[in-house]
Design an enzyme around this catalytic site. Structure first.
Site, PDB file in Angstrom:
ATOM      1  N   ASP A 187      34.232  34.002  33.542  1.00  0.00           N
ATOM      2  CA  ASP A 187      34.177  35.369  34.092  1.00  0.00           C
ATOM      3  C   ASP A 187      32.969  35.548  35.017  1.00  0.00           C
ATOM      4  OD1 ASP A 187      35.028  37.950  34.460  1.00  0.00           O
ATOM      5  OD2 ASP A 187      34.108  38.725  32.627  1.00  0.00           O
ATOM      6  N   ASN A 229      45.692  40.004  34.338  1.00  0.00           N
ATOM      7  CA  ASN A 229      45.113  39.803  35.671  1.00  0.00           C
ATOM      8  C   ASN A 229      46.107  40.052  36.810  1.00  0.00           C
ATOM      9  OD1 ASN A 229      42.865  37.175  34.535  1.00  0.00           O
ATOM     10  ND2 ASN A 229      42.379  39.308  34.967  1.00  0.00           N
TER      11      ASN A 229
END
Ligand code: IPE
Ligand code: IPE
Ligand code: MG
Length: 237
Positions: free
Chosen positions: A18, A66
Site C-alpha cells: 500500500d 479496488n
C-alpha cells in the site's frame, strides 16, 4: 544486515502493498507512476524473501474493492500485472511455486490462461511459494468456500456436521498452505482491508510508515525483527 541463520527461515509472510498513490502524489506524478515503481519493489522483495529462506509469501496486489477506482488507474494496474505475468512465465530458472489468489474470472482471458500455465508450470517447485492476490477479497474467499460446501451438502455428498476448520481451509485459495505468521502493512494504515480474513486469525500485524514504492530489503529485515520480538500465545499462557 547480518542475520542469524534462522532469522526468517520457514516464515510465512503476508504483505499489503500500500501507498503507491501517495508516493506518486508527493512527487507530483500521476498515481500510475507509483504503481509502476511498486511493481518493481514487489519483484525485488519477492526475490529477497526467497533469499532469506521464507517458506511462503502472500502479496496483496489488487482487492475486490479496488475496481471502484478510476478506469484509467485500474487499467494501468492490470497492464502492469500482465507484464509481470509474461515475465513470470519464464519460471523455469526459479525454484518458486507461483499461486494466484482471488477470483480470476473477472480478468482478461489471456491473463487467466497465463495464470493457469504459470501455476501448472511451477506446481512441482520445492522452494518458496510466491502467492499473488489479484481481485482478491477475504470475504469473497470465505463465501466461495461456504458455497462449495453448501452445494455438496445439498447434493447429499457431505454431512454438515463434518465441516471443521480443516475442511473449510481446504476450500480457500490458500488450500494446503500455512497461515501467515505476520502480515506487514506499509504506508502507515492499520487495517487489513479485506486481506486473508480467515488466515489472519493469529497473524502478527506489523505496520510501517514507509510507502510501498520506497520499501527496501532493510525494511523487511526490520519487520521480521519486530515479528521475532513478539510473544505469540495462540490463546494459551
Ligand atoms: C496500493 O497502493 C496499490 C493498490 C491498492 C492496487 P494505493 O494505490 O492504494 O496507494 P495509496 O494508498 O492511495 O497511497
Ligand atoms: C489494500 O489497499 C489493497 C491492496 C494493497 C491491494 P487499499 O488502498 O485498497 O486499502 P484501503 O482502501 O486504504 O483500505
Ligand atoms: Mg491504498
Amino acid at each position: 544486515m547480518e542475520h542469524p541463520a534462522d532469522f526468517a527461515k520457514g516464515l510465512s509472510i503476508g504483505i499489503i502493498m500500500d501507498g503507491n498513490g501517495r508516493w506518486a502524489q508527493k512527487r507530483g506524478l500521476p498515481r500510475t507512476a507509483g504503481h509502476t515503481r511498486g511493481a518493481q519493489v514487489f519483484q525485488d522483495i519477492a526475490d529477497y524473501c526467497d533469499e532469506l529462506g521464507v517458506a511462503s509469501v502472500y502479496f496483496y496486489a489488487f482487492s475486490t474493492e479496488n475496481w471502484k477506482r478510476p478506469a484509467e488507474e485500474v487499467g494501468a494496474i492490470m497492464k502492469l500485472f500482465g507484464e509481470y505475468l509474461i515475465k513470470a512465465f519464464d519460471y523455469k530458472k526459479r525454484n518458486n511455486r507461483i499461486v494466484f489468489l482471488g477470483d480470476r474470472t473477472a480478468l482478461e482471458p489471456r491473463y487467466q490462461k497465463l495464470m493457469d500455465e504459470i501455476e501448472q508450470g511451477t506446481a512441482h517447485k520445492t522452494g518458496m511459494v510466491l502467492n499473488i492476490a489479484v481481485n482478491y477479497g477475504g470475504r469473497q474467499e470465505i463465501l466461495r468456500a461456504a458455497k462449495s460446501l453448501a452445494a455438496e451438502a445439498a447434493a447429499g455428498k457431505l454431512d454438515p456436521e463434518s465441516i471443521d476448520e480443516e475442511l473449510f481451509a481446504s476450500r480457500m485459495y490458500t488450500a494446503g498452505q500455512k497461515d501467515p505468521d505476520l502480515i506487514l502493512r506499509p504506508s502507515g494504515e492499520k487495517r487489513l482491508s479485506n486481506f486473508m480474513l480467515w488466515q489472519a486469525a493469529y497473524a502478527e500485524l506489523v505496520e510501517m510508515d514507509v510507502l510501498w514504492p520506497d520499501f527496501t530489503r532493510e525494511d523487511l529485515d526490520a519487520a521480521i525483527a519486530e515479528f521475532n520480538r513478539r510473544s505469540r500465545r495462540f490463546g494459551g499462557v
